[in-house]
Design a protein around this motif. Structure first.
Motif, PDB file in Angstrom:
ATOM      1  N   THR A  82      36.135 -19.455 -12.478  1.00  0.00           N
ATOM      2  CA  THR A  82      36.312 -18.235 -12.914  1.00  0.00           C
ATOM      3  C   THR A  82      36.745 -17.022 -11.802  1.00  0.00           C
ATOM      4  O   THR A  82      37.753 -16.218 -12.028  1.00  0.00           O
ATOM      5  CB  THR A  82      34.816 -17.329 -13.137  1.00  0.00           C
ATOM      6  N   ILE A  83      36.423 -17.299 -10.630  1.00  0.00           N
ATOM      7  CA  ILE A  83      36.823 -16.556  -9.323  1.00  0.00           C
ATOM      8  C   ILE A  83      38.424 -16.683  -9.341  1.00  0.00           C
ATOM      9  O   ILE A  83      39.190 -15.990  -8.964  1.00  0.00           O
ATOM     10  CB  ILE A  83      36.211 -16.819  -8.160  1.00  0.00           C
ATOM     11  N   ILE A  84      38.773 -17.944  -9.257  1.00  0.00           N
ATOM     12  CA  ILE A  84      40.253 -18.378  -9.197  1.00  0.00           C
ATOM     13  C   ILE A  84      41.295 -17.982 -10.322  1.00  0.00           C
ATOM     14  O   ILE A  84      42.212 -17.095 -10.206  1.00  0.00           O
ATOM     15  CB  ILE A  84      40.262 -20.004  -9.112  1.00  0.00           C
ATOM     16  N   LEU A  85      40.682 -17.943 -11.581  1.00  0.00           N
ATOM     17  CA  LEU A  85      41.351 -17.567 -12.500  1.00  0.00           C
ATOM     18  C   LEU A  85      41.360 -15.829 -12.583  1.00  0.00           C
ATOM     19  O   LEU A  85      42.472 -15.378 -12.732  1.00  0.00           O
ATOM     20  CB  LEU A  85      40.588 -18.002 -13.916  1.00  0.00           C
ATOM     21  N   SER A  86      40.193 -15.449 -12.255  1.00  0.00           N
ATOM     22  CA  SER A  86      40.536 -13.753 -12.093  1.00  0.00           C
ATOM     23  C   SER A  86      41.111 -13.324 -11.112  1.00  0.00           C
ATOM     24  O   SER A  86      42.147 -12.610 -11.155  1.00  0.00           O
ATOM     25  CB  SER A  86      38.866 -13.295 -11.778  1.00  0.00           C
ATOM     26  N   GLY A  87      41.251 -14.074  -9.802  1.00  0.00           N
ATOM     27  CA  GLY A  87      42.260 -13.868  -8.849  1.00  0.00           C
ATOM     28  C   GLY A  87      43.602 -13.854  -9.413  1.00  0.00           C
ATOM     29  O   GLY A  87      44.441 -13.123  -8.790  1.00  0.00           O
ATOM     30  N   ILE A  88      44.012 -15.033 -10.227  1.00  0.00           N
ATOM     31  CA  ILE A  88      45.229 -15.062 -10.472  1.00  0.00           C
ATOM     32  C   ILE A  88      45.584 -14.171 -11.403  1.00  0.00           C
ATOM     33  O   ILE A  88      46.777 -13.364 -11.315  1.00  0.00           O
ATOM     34  CB  ILE A  88      45.299 -16.514 -11.261  1.00  0.00           C
ATOM     35  N   LEU A 126      39.107  -7.704 -10.360  1.00  0.00           N
ATOM     36  CA  LEU A 126      38.563  -7.724  -8.791  1.00  0.00           C
ATOM     37  C   LEU A 126      36.990  -7.332  -9.136  1.00  0.00           C
ATOM     38  O   LEU A 126      36.292  -7.987  -8.317  1.00  0.00           O
ATOM     39  CB  LEU A 126      39.195  -6.590  -8.361  1.00  0.00           C
ATOM     40  N   ILE A 127      36.537  -6.544  -9.924  1.00  0.00           N
ATOM     41  CA  ILE A 127      35.273  -6.369 -10.460  1.00  0.00           C
ATOM     42  C   ILE A 127      34.608  -7.937 -10.807  1.00  0.00           C
ATOM     43  O   ILE A 127      33.612  -7.907 -10.277  1.00  0.00           O
ATOM     44  CB  ILE A 127      34.942  -5.192 -11.283  1.00  0.00           C
ATOM     45  N   ILE A 128      35.110  -8.377 -11.460  1.00  0.00           N
ATOM     46  CA  ILE A 128      34.653  -9.646 -12.094  1.00  0.00           C
ATOM     47  C   ILE A 128      34.456 -10.756 -11.012  1.00  0.00           C
ATOM     48  O   ILE A 128      33.589 -11.413 -10.840  1.00  0.00           O
ATOM     49  CB  ILE A 128      35.591 -10.408 -13.232  1.00  0.00           C
ATOM     50  N   ILE A 129      35.546 -10.630 -10.047  1.00  0.00           N
ATOM     51  CA  ILE A 129      35.486 -11.400  -8.990  1.00  0.00           C
ATOM     52  C   ILE A 129      34.378 -11.184  -8.095  1.00  0.00           C
ATOM     53  O   ILE A 129      33.445 -11.994  -7.654  1.00  0.00           O
ATOM     54  CB  ILE A 129      36.831 -11.376  -7.906  1.00  0.00           C
ATOM     55  N   ALA A 130      33.974  -9.955  -7.841  1.00  0.00           N
ATOM     56  CA  ALA A 130      32.932  -9.524  -7.070  1.00  0.00           C
ATOM     57  C   ALA A 130      31.597  -9.907  -7.552  1.00  0.00           C
ATOM     58  O   ALA A 130      30.718 -10.492  -6.813  1.00  0.00           O
ATOM     59  CB  ALA A 130      33.077  -7.933  -6.747  1.00  0.00           C
ATOM     60  N   LEU A 131      31.518  -9.768  -8.972  1.00  0.00           N
ATOM     61  CA  LEU A 131      30.292 -10.139  -9.689  1.00  0.00           C
ATOM     62  C   LEU A 131      30.169 -11.819  -9.746  1.00  0.00           C
ATOM     63  O   LEU A 131      29.019 -12.136  -9.721  1.00  0.00           O
ATOM     64  CB  LEU A 131      30.262  -9.723 -11.081  1.00  0.00           C
TER      65      LEU A 131
END
Length: 206
Positions: free
Chosen positions: A41-47, A65-70
């Motif tokens: 999820t972090i990788i996808l959200s980063g892309i 970026l908020i999703i990555i932090a969460l």
């Protein structure tokens, strides 16, 4: 050859959903499946965040970026949970018994307690790390384990008077490791190892 970025995003999305589903189905060990899903999820959200910010779609980029932090917070929490569960599953030793037709049978006396067996025999202590086996008397005499540690493997009964029964449902790693321990209270100081399905009888502590 031009790479279709949307296909990459779709592929990652499908992979994340697939991992989340199999994690919820219990395919992975407790906790680790969700950790893997959060990493993807972090990788996808980063892309998505990178593509959005590069194309000046700030709103989507900020959301990602908020999703990555969460997700990072959840990843740390799940990792701690997984380690906690893994440590709970570790035992220093396990007690095993074999079925028997014998009634209450004297075994030995140790530390002001008299030990008996009832419908079980060959009570052994198996060390988890080395696999070394001891009979119950030797394990206690040589202080390999303590009686309190043995009781710590089992769940005590409640609302009892004059006795306590401890039930150990065993582990998947061992065979014949389901048993009960009756601890007589008062003046008898008797300890009786029995079957897992043992039901208390008043004369057992006499």
């Amino acid at each position: 050859m031009k790479i279709d970025k949307r296909k990459i995003i779709y592929a990652f999305s499908f992979l994340v959903l697939f991992i989340i589903v199999i994690a919820l189905l219990g395919v992975f060990p407790k906790g680790i499946g969700m950790c893997i899903a959060l990493v993807f999820t972090i990788i996808l959200s980063g892309i998505i965040a990178y593509i959005s910010l590069k194309n000046k779609i700030e709103f989507v980029g900020v959301i990602m970026l908020i999703i990555i932090a969460l997700s990072l917070v959840l990843l740390v929490m799940n990792f701690k949970y997984y380690n906690k569960i893994k440590n709970l599953d570790k035992y220093k030793f396990q007690v095993t018994v074999e079925p028997s037709e014998k009634e209450k049978t004297y075994l030995f006396t140790y530390n002001n307690k008299t030990y008996y067996s009832y419908k079980v025999q060959n009570i052994k202590v198996i060390m988890d790390e080395t696999g070394k086996e001891y009979n119950l008397k030797d394990a206690l005499d040589n202080k390999v384990v303590t009686f309190d540690e043995i009781l710590g493997l089992a769940a005590p009964s409640t609302n009892t008077t004059g006795y306590k029964i401890y039930y150990d449902g065993g582990q998947e790693k061992y065979d014949n490791d389901k048993y009960s321990i009756v601890v007589c209270e008062g003046s008898s100081n008797e300890v009786i190892f029995s079957t897992f399905d043992y039901k208390y009888q008043e004369d057992i502590c006499k």
